[in-house]
Each structure stands twice: as structure tokens, then as C-alpha cells.
Scaffold this active site. Structure first.
Site, PDB file in Angstrom:
ATOM      1  N   HIS A 244      -8.151   9.962   7.193  1.00 20.15           N
ATOM      2  CA  HIS A 244      -9.164   9.699   6.165  1.00 20.15           C
ATOM      3  C   HIS A 244     -10.417  10.534   6.432  1.00 20.15           C
ATOM      4  O   HIS A 244     -10.705  10.850   7.577  1.00 20.15           O
ATOM      5  CB  HIS A 244      -9.546   8.223   6.164  1.00 20.15           C
TER       6      HIS A 244
ATOM      7  N   GLU B 125       0.835  -1.200   0.000  1.00 18.04           N
ATOM      8  CA  GLU B 125       0.000   0.000   0.000  1.00 18.04           C
ATOM      9  C   GLU B 125       0.875   1.257   0.000  1.00 18.04           C
ATOM     10  O   GLU B 125       1.778   1.389   0.838  1.00 18.04           O
ATOM     11  CB  GLU B 125      -0.917   0.001   1.227  1.00 18.04           C
TER      12      GLU B 125
ATOM     13  N   GLU C 253     -12.260   3.107   3.649  1.00 15.12           N
ATOM     14  CA  GLU C 253     -11.768   3.089   5.036  1.00 15.12           C
ATOM     15  C   GLU C 253     -12.073   4.452   5.640  1.00 15.12           C
ATOM     16  O   GLU C 253     -11.195   5.123   6.179  1.00 15.12           O
ATOM     17  CB  GLU C 253     -10.261   2.838   5.080  1.00 15.12           C
TER      18      GLU C 253
HETATM   19 ZN    ZN Z   1      -3.481   0.433   5.069  1.00 17.71          ZN
HETATM   20 MN    MN Z   2      -5.563   2.341   3.205  1.00 14.91          MN
HETATM   21 MN    MN Z   3      -4.370   5.610   6.081  1.00 13.22          MN
END
Ligand code: ZN
Ligand code: MN
Ligand code: MN
Length: 293
Positions: free
Chosen positions: A243, A157, A273
Site C-alpha cells: 500500500h 476482500e 490502510e
Molecule cells: Zn485486508
Molecule cells: Mn485491504
Molecule cells: Mn493489502
């Protein structure tokens, strides 16, 4: 059937959108949570993400998860697990590094048991000891785990670019990715919040196109297996991993919408997320994501 309706149905078939769901109670509850939220893709932690230790999955856990998933009509290939938070695959501390690799290998095994095809991992922090050594350890750790991984693909990621972290810029992410062996055991998870706060503009259709062209140049869109769709609490380049609700953050509606369309076109499952607070919950963010398509 008229052409317009046919087109809409066809488009919907290629839409795999969902969110991270809780396994609280028992792991099969994750599937219930995904179904309730009208997800056609989802992500889980296979265990408590804040500790080192995990209880082994029982035969019953595994059977229940699998049968619920089958009933749900969610494509197994649109599910993934996320690594817990404590492992650091770039750690300069021998103990910490070895424990992290062991956890990665354990998590791969749990994915195998559950029939989950993808495991998302962060790239870790060199803790101030320098990028070169950090990347060397990371590549070694990932490759060791990759050799054991049977049918599970490890997804790297992209990070938010916090201090001492590796893998926030696409060039470096590509360099790391290309060193991993066996190559077919590795892929990428693209997080929109992380990319944006690392300085990649995603605020318009044009900018989304440019950012994915840059990604294509260094990493390759064919390697992109999961997209984490999150808006960002902060502004472009702020390196803050916070986020936010889709369309309400720094990226905004136009940008999020362009990313959703891109992912659907490329048939990449989308996982949210996003936070749960007084403004919105998962139900609403998933619904929004579909609207943006
Ligand atoms: Zn992650
Ligand atoms: Mn993520
Ligand atoms: Mn993150």
C-alpha cells in the site's frame, strides 16, 4: 442558506472517511485514535493480528468501547473489524482449515459484543493444491461461519493476486460470493490497491468508471459495504500487495479522487490502510482523502 453551501453540507453528510486505527492499550483507545484523526469511519483488529490466540474481551472493554463510540458521533455502521493474518480459509491442511474457521467464528462473536457490523476477511491461499479445491473449502468455511453470524456481515476482500491466492479477479470473486449461504450474511470489501495490482486500471475517472462497471457485472455494487482506499507502491498488474500514500503511488491523484467520489455517491464508508513513514502519517492521509472528495 444559499444553494451552494447547502450542497456542500449535504455532500459532507454522506462522506464517511477514516483509517485503520490501533487498539494498543485497550480496545476503546481505537475510538480515541479515530476521533483524533478526524475519522468518520474506522477499522480495527479486535486483537493482536499476528497470533492465533486472543484474550477474551472483558465486560469493561466492551462497555468502554461502546460508550466512547456513542460519544464520538461516528456512525456504528461505518466501523469494521479485519480478520487476523494467520487464518487461511482455503487451506488444504485439515488442522489449519478448522482453526481458521474457528477464528472466523470467534471474530464474529467479538464483533457482536462490540456492536461492529462488518468483519473483513481475506480469501486465503490454496497453497499450490489448485483453485477448485481451495474455493470449495473457502465456500464451506465461510458458509459455516455465516450461519452463526447474527447481525455481523462477513465481507470478502478482493486480493492482490499473489501466487496461489483466490479472489483477485471480479469474475471469480463473484462466483465465490454467489455460492455463499445465507446470502444476506455476506458482502464485499473493495481494496483499491489490490484491484489495481491485479490489473484493474483506476488511474483516471474513465478507468475508474470502467472498473466499477466490471465489478457491477460480476459482483454487484449493492454488495459493496466497505472500501479500502489505498494507493499502490507498484504498477498496474504487478500483484504486489504494498500500500502507498494516497495520490503518490501507481494509482495517482486523479484515480484516487475518482474513487473517493464514487464511494461517497454510493454512500460506502472509506477506510485507509496507508503506511506511516517520513512522507506522511494517517492524519495527513485522512485529510488528503477528504480533499479528494
Ligand atoms: Zn485486508
Ligand atoms: Mn485491504
Ligand atoms: Mn493489502
Amino acid at each position: 442558506m444559499n444553494a451552494g453551501l447547502n450542497y456542500v453540507l449535504k455532500k459532507m453528510l454522506h462522506m464517511q472517511i477514516g483509517c485503520h486505527v490501533s487498539i494498543s492499550g485497550s480496545i476503546d483507545k481505537a475510538v480515541d485514535n479515530a476521533v483524533e484523526r478526524k475519522c468518520s469511519a474506522f477499522q480495527i483488529f479486535t486483537r493482536n493480528p499476528r497470533g492465533w490466540n486472543a484474550k477474551e474481551l472483558t465486560k469493561e472493554d466492551i462497555a468502554n468501547f461502546k460508550s466512547k463510540l456513542k460519544e464520538s458521533k461516528i456512525d456504528r455502521l461505518a466501523t469494521c473489524a479485519h480478520m487476523p493474518y494467520l487464518p487461511n480459509l482455503a487451506s488444504p491442511k485439515v488442522d489449519g482449515f478448522e482453526k481458521s474457521v474457528k477464528t472466523l467464528i470467534d471474530e464474529i462473536e467479538r464483533c457482536v459484543q462490540l456492536g461492529i457490523p462488518y468483519l473483513v476477511t481475506h480469501l486465503g491461499s490454496h497453497l499450490g493444491t489448485g483453485e477448485e479445491g481451495g474455493i470449495k473449502r473457502l465456500v464451506e468455511g465461510l458458509s459455516r461461519a455465516g450461519k452463526t453470524s447474527k447481525d455481523v456481515m462477513i465481507l470478502l476482500e478482493n486480493t492482490a493476486g499473489q501466487k496461489n491466492s483466490v479472489g483477485s479477479n471480479f469474475k471469480q470473486l463473484g462466483e465465490i460470493f454467489n455460492k455463499l449461504k445465507p446470502a444476506k450474511k455476506f458482502g464485499i470489501c473493495f481494496d483499491t490497491c489490490h484491484a489495481f495490482v491485479s490489473g484493474y486500471d483506476l488511474r483516471s475517472k474513465e478507468k475508474v468508471k470502467e472498473t466499477f462497471e466490471e465489478f457491477e457485472k460480476y459482483v454487484g455494487i449493492k454488495n459493496l459495504k466497505i472500501l479500502h482506499l489505498n494507493d499502490a507502491r507498484g504498477e498496474i498488474g504487478c500483484n504486489l500487495d504494498r500500500h502507498y500514500h494516497l495520490g503518490l503511488g501507481g494509482i495517482g491523484e486523479k484515480g484516487i479522487s475518482a474513487v473517493v467520489k464514487f464511494a461517497n455517491k454510493e454512500k460506502i464508508p472509506i477506510i485507509l490502510e496507508t503506511p506511516i513513514d517520513k512522507d506522511r502519517d494517517d492524519f495527513e492521509n485522512v485529510r488528503k482523502a477528504k480533499e479528494f472528495a
